[in-house]
Design an enzyme around this catalytic site. Structure first.
Site: not given
Length: 217
Positions: A128, A146
DNA sequence: ATCCCGAGGG
DNA sequence: CCCTCTGGAT
Protein backbone atom coordinates in the site's frame (compact mmCIF):
# COMPACT_ATOMS: atom_id res chain seq x y z
CA UNK A 1 -5.41 -20.82 -16.96
CA UNK A 2 -7.56 -18.30 -18.73
CA UNK A 3 -6.56 -14.67 -18.74
CA UNK A 4 -9.01 -12.44 -16.92
CA UNK A 5 -10.63 -9.64 -18.84
CA UNK A 6 -13.01 -7.00 -17.54
CA UNK A 7 -16.46 -7.19 -19.03
CA UNK A 8 -17.36 -4.14 -21.13
CA UNK A 9 -20.24 -3.12 -18.89
CA UNK A 10 -18.03 -3.14 -15.82
CA UNK A 11 -15.45 -1.01 -17.62
CA UNK A 12 -18.11 1.61 -18.27
CA UNK A 13 -19.40 1.39 -14.74
CA UNK A 14 -15.92 1.92 -13.30
CA UNK A 15 -15.43 4.90 -15.61
CA UNK A 16 -18.65 6.45 -14.29
CA UNK A 17 -17.50 5.79 -10.72
CA UNK A 18 -14.20 7.60 -11.26
CA UNK A 19 -15.99 10.52 -12.88
CA UNK A 20 -18.41 10.78 -9.97
CA UNK A 21 -15.56 10.66 -7.46
CA UNK A 22 -13.65 13.37 -9.33
CA UNK A 23 -16.73 15.59 -9.29
CA UNK A 24 -17.49 14.91 -5.64
CA UNK A 25 -14.01 15.44 -4.20
CA UNK A 26 -12.27 18.27 -6.05
CA UNK A 27 -10.36 19.06 -2.84
CA UNK A 28 -8.56 15.70 -2.69
CA UNK A 29 -5.17 16.78 -4.01
CA UNK A 30 -4.52 19.36 -1.33
CA UNK A 31 -5.11 17.03 1.59
CA UNK A 32 -1.66 15.51 1.61
CA UNK A 33 0.84 17.91 0.12
CA UNK A 34 4.52 17.18 0.66
CA UNK A 35 7.54 18.86 -0.76
CA UNK A 36 9.50 15.80 -1.86
CA UNK A 37 9.37 11.98 -2.08
CA UNK A 38 11.19 11.60 1.24
CA UNK A 39 8.58 13.60 3.13
CA UNK A 40 5.78 11.81 1.31
CA UNK A 41 7.22 8.42 2.20
CA UNK A 42 7.61 9.32 5.88
CA UNK A 43 4.11 10.78 6.03
CA UNK A 44 2.54 7.69 4.50
CA UNK A 45 4.32 5.46 7.00
CA UNK A 46 3.03 7.67 9.82
CA UNK A 47 -0.51 7.56 8.48
CA UNK A 48 -1.10 3.89 9.30
CA UNK A 49 -4.04 3.54 11.69
CA UNK A 50 -4.15 7.28 12.19
CA UNK A 51 -5.88 10.27 10.62
CA UNK A 52 -4.25 12.78 8.30
CA UNK A 53 -4.96 15.53 10.80
CA UNK A 54 -2.59 14.04 13.35
CA UNK A 55 0.00 13.24 10.68
CA UNK A 56 -0.03 16.85 9.53
CA UNK A 57 0.41 17.86 13.16
CA UNK A 58 3.72 16.04 13.68
CA UNK A 59 5.37 16.19 10.25
CA UNK A 60 6.50 19.85 10.42
CA UNK A 61 8.47 19.19 13.59
CA UNK A 62 9.82 15.89 12.30
CA UNK A 63 11.07 17.35 9.02
CA UNK A 64 12.51 20.44 10.68
CA UNK A 65 14.61 18.21 12.92
CA UNK A 66 15.35 15.58 10.25
CA UNK A 67 15.10 17.22 6.81
CA UNK A 68 16.37 14.29 4.73
CA UNK A 69 17.27 10.61 4.77
CA UNK A 70 20.83 11.24 5.88
CA UNK A 71 19.73 13.16 8.96
CA UNK A 72 17.02 10.66 9.86
CA UNK A 73 19.34 7.70 9.35
CA UNK A 74 21.56 8.77 12.23
CA UNK A 75 18.68 9.84 14.46
CA UNK A 76 18.05 8.53 17.94
CA UNK A 77 14.98 6.30 17.72
CA UNK A 78 13.72 7.59 21.06
CA UNK A 79 13.80 11.16 19.81
CA UNK A 80 11.87 10.23 16.68
CA UNK A 81 9.40 8.34 18.85
CA UNK A 82 8.85 11.43 20.99
CA UNK A 83 8.18 13.54 17.90
CA UNK A 84 5.59 11.19 16.40
CA UNK A 85 4.01 9.80 19.55
CA UNK A 86 0.54 11.22 18.96
CA UNK A 87 0.23 9.25 15.72
CA UNK A 88 0.00 5.86 17.41
CA UNK A 89 1.94 2.68 16.64
CA UNK A 90 5.00 4.76 17.49
CA UNK A 91 7.33 1.93 18.60
CA UNK A 92 7.28 0.29 15.18
CA UNK A 93 6.98 3.52 13.21
CA UNK A 94 9.94 5.26 14.84
CA UNK A 95 12.10 2.16 14.51
CA UNK A 96 11.08 1.70 10.89
CA UNK A 97 11.60 5.35 9.97
CA UNK A 98 15.21 5.33 11.15
CA UNK A 99 15.95 1.92 9.61
CA UNK A 100 14.25 2.96 6.39
CA UNK A 101 16.34 6.14 6.17
CA UNK A 102 19.46 4.06 6.80
CA UNK A 103 18.62 1.84 3.87
CA UNK A 104 17.95 4.84 1.63
CA UNK A 105 21.45 6.09 2.43
CA UNK A 106 23.11 2.68 2.11
CA UNK A 107 21.45 1.52 -1.09
CA UNK A 108 19.94 4.54 -2.83
CA UNK A 109 22.27 7.49 -2.17
CA UNK A 110 19.77 8.92 0.27
CA UNK A 111 17.04 9.14 -2.36
CA UNK A 112 13.65 7.44 -2.46
CA UNK A 113 13.73 4.61 -5.04
CA UNK A 114 11.14 4.57 -7.83
CA UNK A 115 10.57 0.85 -8.23
CA UNK A 116 8.16 -1.39 -6.38
CA UNK A 117 10.82 -3.94 -5.46
CA UNK A 118 13.14 -1.37 -3.93
CA UNK A 119 10.32 0.37 -2.07
CA UNK A 120 8.86 -2.81 -0.60
CA UNK A 121 12.32 -3.87 0.54
CA UNK A 122 12.38 -0.87 2.87
CA UNK A 123 11.46 -1.57 6.49
CA UNK A 124 7.91 -0.45 7.25
CA UNK A 125 6.96 -0.21 3.58
CA UNK A 126 4.40 -2.66 2.23
CA UNK A 127 2.40 -2.78 -0.96
CA UNK A 128 0.00 0.00 0.00
CA UNK A 129 2.70 2.48 0.99
CA UNK A 130 4.76 1.60 -2.08
CA UNK A 131 1.76 2.26 -4.33
CA UNK A 132 1.11 5.68 -2.80
CA UNK A 133 4.72 6.71 -3.38
CA UNK A 134 4.80 5.29 -6.90
CA UNK A 135 1.62 7.10 -7.89
CA UNK A 136 2.09 10.40 -6.11
CA UNK A 137 5.85 10.91 -6.29
CA UNK A 138 6.71 9.23 -9.58
CA UNK A 139 3.50 9.23 -11.62
CA UNK A 140 3.48 5.45 -11.93
CA UNK A 141 0.06 3.86 -12.43
CA UNK A 142 -0.50 2.17 -9.06
CA UNK A 143 -3.64 2.21 -6.94
CA UNK A 144 -3.09 2.05 -3.19
CA UNK A 145 -5.70 -0.21 -1.62
CA UNK A 146 -6.25 0.30 2.10
CA UNK A 147 -9.22 -0.82 4.16
CA UNK A 148 -11.33 2.14 2.98
CA UNK A 149 -10.70 1.45 -0.69
CA UNK A 150 -11.24 -2.24 -0.17
CA UNK A 151 -14.57 -1.72 1.58
CA UNK A 152 -15.85 0.66 -1.12
CA UNK A 153 -14.83 -1.74 -3.88
CA UNK A 154 -16.49 -4.64 -2.11
CA UNK A 155 -19.76 -2.77 -1.65
CA UNK A 156 -19.71 -1.70 -5.28
CA UNK A 157 -19.65 -5.40 -6.11
CA UNK A 158 -16.64 -5.21 -8.43
CA UNK A 159 -15.88 -8.56 -9.99
CA UNK A 160 -12.48 -9.18 -8.41
CA UNK A 161 -12.96 -7.40 -5.11
CA UNK A 162 -12.05 -10.49 -3.10
CA UNK A 163 -8.47 -9.40 -2.55
CA UNK A 164 -6.22 -6.36 -2.84
CA UNK A 165 -4.76 -7.26 -6.21
CA UNK A 166 -8.21 -7.79 -7.63
CA UNK A 167 -9.35 -4.36 -6.44
CA UNK A 168 -6.27 -2.76 -7.99
CA UNK A 169 -7.14 -4.37 -11.30
CA UNK A 170 -10.88 -3.69 -11.15
CA UNK A 171 -10.50 0.01 -10.44
CA UNK A 172 -7.24 0.60 -12.27
CA UNK A 173 -8.63 -0.24 -15.71
CA UNK A 174 -10.47 3.03 -16.00
CA UNK A 175 -8.63 5.50 -13.81
CA UNK A 176 -7.81 8.52 -16.00
CA UNK A 177 -4.11 8.88 -16.74
CA UNK A 178 -3.84 12.32 -15.17
CA UNK A 179 -5.60 11.21 -11.99
CA UNK A 180 -3.41 8.45 -10.63
CA UNK A 181 -2.17 10.65 -7.82
CA UNK A 182 -5.65 11.65 -6.69
CA UNK A 183 -7.64 8.47 -7.30
CA UNK A 184 -6.55 6.97 -4.05
CA UNK A 185 -7.57 10.11 -2.16
CA UNK A 186 -11.01 10.24 -3.70
CA UNK A 187 -11.69 6.75 -2.44
CA UNK A 188 -10.24 7.49 0.99
CA UNK A 189 -12.43 10.55 1.37
CA UNK A 190 -15.47 8.64 0.16
CA UNK A 191 -14.77 5.79 2.56
CA UNK A 192 -14.39 8.22 5.45
CA UNK A 193 -17.23 10.61 4.74
CA UNK A 194 -19.90 8.53 3.02
CA UNK A 195 -19.15 4.83 2.55
CA UNK A 196 -18.22 4.39 6.22
CA UNK A 197 -17.78 1.00 7.83
CA UNK A 198 -20.73 0.76 10.19
CA UNK A 199 -23.59 2.74 8.69
CA UNK A 200 -22.91 4.02 5.16
CA UNK A 201 -24.79 7.18 4.12
CA UNK A 202 -26.17 5.75 0.88
CA UNK A 203 -28.78 8.51 0.65
CA UNK A 204 -26.09 11.12 0.02
CA UNK A 205 -23.72 8.89 -1.99
CA UNK A 206 -22.76 10.09 -5.45
CA UNK A 207 -22.04 6.49 -6.49
CA UNK A 208 -25.42 5.09 -5.43
CA UNK A 209 -26.66 4.77 -9.01
CA UNK A 210 -23.80 2.37 -9.76
CA UNK A 211 -23.83 0.55 -6.43
CA UNK A 212 -25.77 -2.73 -6.19
CA UNK A 213 -25.81 -2.55 -2.40
CA UNK A 214 -27.01 1.03 -2.09
CA UNK A 215 -30.01 0.51 0.19
CA UNK A 216 -29.53 -2.31 2.70
CA UNK A 217 -26.09 -2.75 4.28
C1' DA B 1 -17.32 -1.81 21.50
C1' DT B 2 -15.43 -1.24 16.70
C1' DC B 3 -12.58 0.40 13.26
C1' DC B 4 -8.85 2.72 11.13
C1' DC B 5 -4.75 6.16 4.87
C1' DG B 6 -0.69 -1.28 7.50
C1' DA B 7 3.20 -4.01 8.24
C1' DG B 8 5.67 -7.71 10.27
C1' DG B 9 5.67 -11.85 12.39
C1' DG B 10 3.98 -16.56 13.93
C1' DC C 1 -4.50 -17.63 7.89
C1' DC C 2 -4.00 -15.41 12.47
C1' DC C 3 -2.13 -11.94 15.77
C1' DT C 4 -0.10 -7.58 17.77
C1' DC C 5 1.12 -2.91 17.90
C1' DT C 6 -1.04 2.80 19.33
C1' DG C 7 -4.34 6.42 19.89
C1' DG C 8 -8.27 8.57 18.39
C1' DA C 9 -12.91 8.71 16.32
C1' DT C 10 -17.56 7.23 16.31
Amino acid sequence: MKRWRPRPDERERVARIWQALADTYPDARTELAFGNPFELLCAVILSAQCTDVRVNLVTPGLFRRFPDARALASADVAEVAALIRSCGLWPAKSRNLVAMAGMLVARHRGEVPDTREALEALPGVGRKTANVVLAQAFGVPALAVDTHVFRVARRLGLSRARDVLGVEEDLGIRLPQESWAEGHHWLILHGRRVCVARKPRCASCSLAADCPGAEPW
